[in-house]
Design a protein around this motif. Structure first.
Motif, PDB file in Angstrom:
ATOM      1  N   VAL A  65      13.528  20.595 125.057  1.00  0.00           N
ATOM      2  CA  VAL A  65      13.730  22.032 124.862  1.00  0.00           C
ATOM      3  C   VAL A  65      12.367  22.702 124.768  1.00  0.00           C
ATOM      4  N   CYS A  66      12.039  23.552 125.749  1.00  0.00           N
ATOM      5  CA  CYS A  66      10.758  24.266 125.706  1.00  0.00           C
ATOM      6  C   CYS A  66      10.762  25.287 124.576  1.00  0.00           C
ATOM      7  N   GLU A  67       9.612  25.432 123.920  1.00  0.00           N
ATOM      8  CA  GLU A  67       9.470  26.370 122.796  1.00  0.00           C
ATOM      9  C   GLU A  67       8.300  27.325 123.063  1.00  0.00           C
ATOM     10  N   PRO A  68       8.442  28.264 123.997  1.00  0.00           N
ATOM     11  CA  PRO A  68       7.334  29.167 124.330  1.00  0.00           C
ATOM     12  C   PRO A  68       6.917  30.074 123.180  1.00  0.00           C
ATOM     13  N   LEU A  69       7.795  30.245 122.180  1.00  0.00           N
ATOM     14  CA  LEU A  69       7.475  31.102 121.041  1.00  0.00           C
ATOM     15  C   LEU A  69       6.944  30.312 119.851  1.00  0.00           C
ATOM     16  N   ASN A  70       6.712  29.015 120.032  1.00  0.00           N
ATOM     17  CA  ASN A  70       6.146  28.197 118.955  1.00  0.00           C
ATOM     18  C   ASN A  70       4.777  28.754 118.567  1.00  0.00           C
ATOM     19  N   ARG A  71       4.576  29.056 117.289  1.00  0.00           N
ATOM     20  CA  ARG A  71       3.352  29.742 116.858  1.00  0.00           C
ATOM     21  C   ARG A  71       2.133  28.828 116.871  1.00  0.00           C
ATOM     22  N   PHE A  72       2.369  27.519 116.968  1.00  0.00           N
ATOM     23  CA  PHE A  72       1.251  26.586 117.009  1.00  0.00           C
ATOM     24  C   PHE A  72       0.843  26.244 118.446  1.00  0.00           C
ATOM     25  N   ASP A  73       1.821  26.230 119.367  1.00  0.00           N
ATOM     26  CA  ASP A  73       1.525  25.827 120.748  1.00  0.00           C
ATOM     27  C   ASP A  73       2.612  26.381 121.662  1.00  0.00           C
ATOM     28  N   SER A  74       2.246  27.314 122.525  1.00  0.00           N
ATOM     29  CA  SER A  74       3.232  27.935 123.419  1.00  0.00           C
ATOM     30  C   SER A  74       3.752  26.957 124.469  1.00  0.00           C
ATOM     31  N   ASN A  75       3.059  25.824 124.632  1.00  0.00           N
ATOM     32  CA  ASN A  75       3.526  24.789 125.561  1.00  0.00           C
ATOM     33  C   ASN A  75       4.403  23.742 124.882  1.00  0.00           C
TER      34      ASN A  75
ATOM     35  N   HIS B  11      15.409  16.720 121.332  1.00  0.00           N
ATOM     36  CA  HIS B  11      16.672  16.685 120.596  1.00  0.00           C
ATOM     37  C   HIS B  11      17.443  15.429 120.996  1.00  0.00           C
ATOM     38  N   ASN B  12      18.113  14.810 120.019  1.00  0.00           N
ATOM     39  CA  ASN B  12      18.897  13.629 120.355  1.00  0.00           C
ATOM     40  C   ASN B  12      20.228  14.037 120.977  1.00  0.00           C
ATOM     41  N   SER B  13      21.080  13.068 121.295  1.00  0.00           N
ATOM     42  CA  SER B  13      22.331  13.360 122.003  1.00  0.00           C
ATOM     43  C   SER B  13      23.322  14.127 121.152  1.00  0.00           C
ATOM     44  N   ARG B  14      23.057  14.227 119.842  1.00  0.00           N
ATOM     45  CA  ARG B  14      23.900  15.049 118.955  1.00  0.00           C
ATOM     46  C   ARG B  14      23.331  16.432 118.756  1.00  0.00           C
ATOM     47  N   GLY B  15      22.199  16.738 119.434  1.00  0.00           N
ATOM     48  CA  GLY B  15      21.598  18.058 119.323  1.00  0.00           C
ATOM     49  C   GLY B  15      20.664  18.217 118.138  1.00  0.00           C
ATOM     50  N   ARG B  16      20.336  17.116 117.440  1.00  0.00           N
ATOM     51  CA  ARG B  16      19.445  17.181 116.275  1.00  0.00           C
ATOM     52  C   ARG B  16      17.993  17.073 116.710  1.00  0.00           C
ATOM     53  N   HIS B  17      17.127  17.852 116.053  1.00  0.00           N
ATOM     54  CA  HIS B  17      15.702  17.844 116.362  1.00  0.00           C
ATOM     55  C   HIS B  17      15.089  16.526 115.887  1.00  0.00           C
ATOM     56  N   VAL B  18      14.396  15.837 116.785  1.00  0.00           N
ATOM     57  CA  VAL B  18      13.806  14.533 116.475  1.00  0.00           C
ATOM     58  C   VAL B  18      12.287  14.619 116.341  1.00  0.00           C
ATOM     59  N   GLY B  19      11.664  15.375 117.227  1.00  0.00           N
ATOM     60  CA  GLY B  19      10.212  15.472 117.238  1.00  0.00           C
ATOM     61  C   GLY B  19       9.759  16.328 118.396  1.00  0.00           C
ATOM     62  N   HIS B  20       8.501  16.125 118.856  1.00  0.00           N
ATOM     63  CA  HIS B  20       7.948  16.870 119.980  1.00  0.00           C
ATOM     64  C   HIS B  20       7.259  15.908 120.948  1.00  0.00           C
ATOM     65  N   ILE B  21       7.186  16.303 122.207  1.00  0.00           N
ATOM     66  CA  ILE B  21       6.384  15.561 123.169  1.00  0.00           C
ATOM     67  C   ILE B  21       4.905  15.838 122.856  1.00  0.00           C
ATOM     68  N   GLU B  22       4.068  14.827 122.929  1.00  0.00           N
ATOM     69  CA  GLU B  22       2.651  14.981 122.609  1.00  0.00           C
ATOM     70  C   GLU B  22       2.015  16.069 123.478  1.00  0.00           C
ATOM     71  N   GLY B  23       0.985  16.716 122.906  1.00  0.00           N
ATOM     72  CA  GLY B  23       0.375  17.881 123.528  1.00  0.00           C
ATOM     73  C   GLY B  23      -0.213  17.645 124.904  1.00  0.00           C
ATOM     74  N   ARG B  24      -0.816  16.493 125.135  1.00  0.00           N
ATOM     75  CA  ARG B  24      -1.448  16.204 126.424  1.00  0.00           C
ATOM     76  C   ARG B  24      -0.430  16.280 127.559  1.00  0.00           C
ATOM     77  N   THR B  25       0.795  15.821 127.278  1.00  0.00           N
ATOM     78  CA  THR B  25       1.847  15.839 128.297  1.00  0.00           C
ATOM     79  C   THR B  25       2.483  17.214 128.430  1.00  0.00           C
ATOM     80  N   THR B  26       2.701  17.891 127.303  1.00  0.00           N
ATOM     81  CA  THR B  26       3.372  19.197 127.361  1.00  0.00           C
ATOM     82  C   THR B  26       2.505  20.241 128.054  1.00  0.00           C
ATOM     83  N   LYS B  27       1.185  20.085 127.976  1.00  0.00           N
ATOM     84  CA  LYS B  27       0.285  21.024 128.640  1.00  0.00           C
ATOM     85  C   LYS B  27       0.542  21.044 130.143  1.00  0.00           C
TER      86      LYS B  27
END
Length: 344
Positions: A47-57, A62-78
């Protein structure tokens, strides 16, 4: 310009379907900050988070139940976030390798994953160039390490990219489930004969309300637990039953009579109705018995239709009806004594 339905344009649509460009190996980070967990082999979503105040990228996982698990590391999301935001990457499929998990109690703060990228033919070269220029390694179908993909779906259906989804869902209910037989209504309540399609519908409705089958795509594994064959989610507890459904026969096929037959069946099952002599009525408050009351929500203009159908198709007094409209009771126990409550 008017749309054309020619076969040539249909072929062009097929040729424009997204296909697998390849996958990149990334890490899911920040696991300790979220309550959602992942199992090995599970297919989480991005799930992209363009409004994330720490990193627009930022890209959330989310897991298969829709629960937030974590984030993709910054080097890849860039690299990936602009491709996803611009729809150059049409779809992704994320796989957590078997044997790894983020279950509570583990020491994992980060988890490796494979992000499979699907793009339309016109965008495929742009996606490849963007990833190659970033320093990430794109493992495409011709790469020697492509066989390390954790997704059997990707290996077997890479060029189809979702064309087999309908085939997958076509198998739901055909394996492991009980056969659904046409059913007659309780004759002490319903006096009209049902057509064959109505008997089949009644059988399906009763099955949806009473079946103890596992939900679609779930099966019992060898260890006594349960596995979702679509998402690879595992659990030791039996899944909560999924009951109910949408009865969507066309107008004029007698849905009201079929539903009255279902209501009569529910009454017989939940309060000991039927023809058995000496049978005692179960208490309304008995949790195992359930409620015998069916709530009908419809416009006031069709109130009379329900009343007419009841008079035409059922024995007088066999189903108790309460019109919850205008002056009405506020006592729940009073409503629970009726078989049908009609309201707007």
């Amino acid at each position: 310009m008017a749309a054309s339905s020619s076969s040539r344009e249909g072929d062009d649509d097929d040729d424009n379907e997204p296909y697998l460009v390849g996958f990149v190996v990334a890490k899911i980070v920040g696991l300790k900050y979220y309550t959602g967990t992942l199992s090995g082999g599970e297919r989480p979503s991005l799930v992209c988070e363009p409004l994330n105040r720490f990193d627009s990228n930022s890209i959330a996982v989310h897991n298969s139940r829709g629960r937030h698990v974590g984030h993709i590391e910054g080097r890849t999301t860039k690299v990936l976030a602009p491709l996803l935001d611009s729809h150059l990457v049409a779809n992704t499929l994320v796989v957590v390798p078997d044997g790894r998990s983020s279950k509570a109690g583990t020491s994992f703060y980060r988890l490796p994953c494979q992000i499979h990228l699907f793009a339309r033919p016109a965008a495929a070269d742009i996606v490849r160039e963007a990833i190659d220029g970033s320093g990430l390694v794109l493992i495409d179908p011709d790469h020697i390490e492509f066989s390390l993909s954790g997704s059997a779906f990707v290996q077997e259906h890479a060029k189809k990219s979702g064309r087999d989804v309908n085939k997958l869902f076509a198998h739901v209910g055909k394996e492991g489930g009980s056969r659904i037989e046409p059913m007659e209504p309780p004759e002490d309540v319903v006096v009209s004969d049902l057509f064959e399609h109505q008997k089949a519908a009644l059988g399906w409705l009763v099955h949806r309300e009473e079946s103890c089958d596992l939900p679609p795509f779930w099966k019992e594994d060898k260890a006594g637990g349960y596995e979702n064959v679509l998402t690879s989610q595992n659990t030791k507890q039996r899944l909560q039953l999924l009951r109910g459904g949408i009865f969507a026969d066309d107008m004029g096929l007698g849905k009201t009579l079929t539903l009255l037959s279902l209501i009569a069946r529910s009454k017989a099952r939940n309060v000991g109705g039927g023809k058995a002599k000496g049978s005692k009525r179960k208490k309304i408050g008995d949790a195992e018995a359930g409620s015998r009351t069916t709530l009908v929500v419809c416009p006031p203009s069709v109130f009379s239709s329900w009343v007419t159908q009841l008079e035409e198709h059922t024995n007088a007094g066999s189903l108790k009806v309460y019109m919850y409209h205008g002056q009405r009771t506020k006592d729940k126990e009073v409503l629970l004594k009726y078989d049908i409550v009609i309201t707007t």
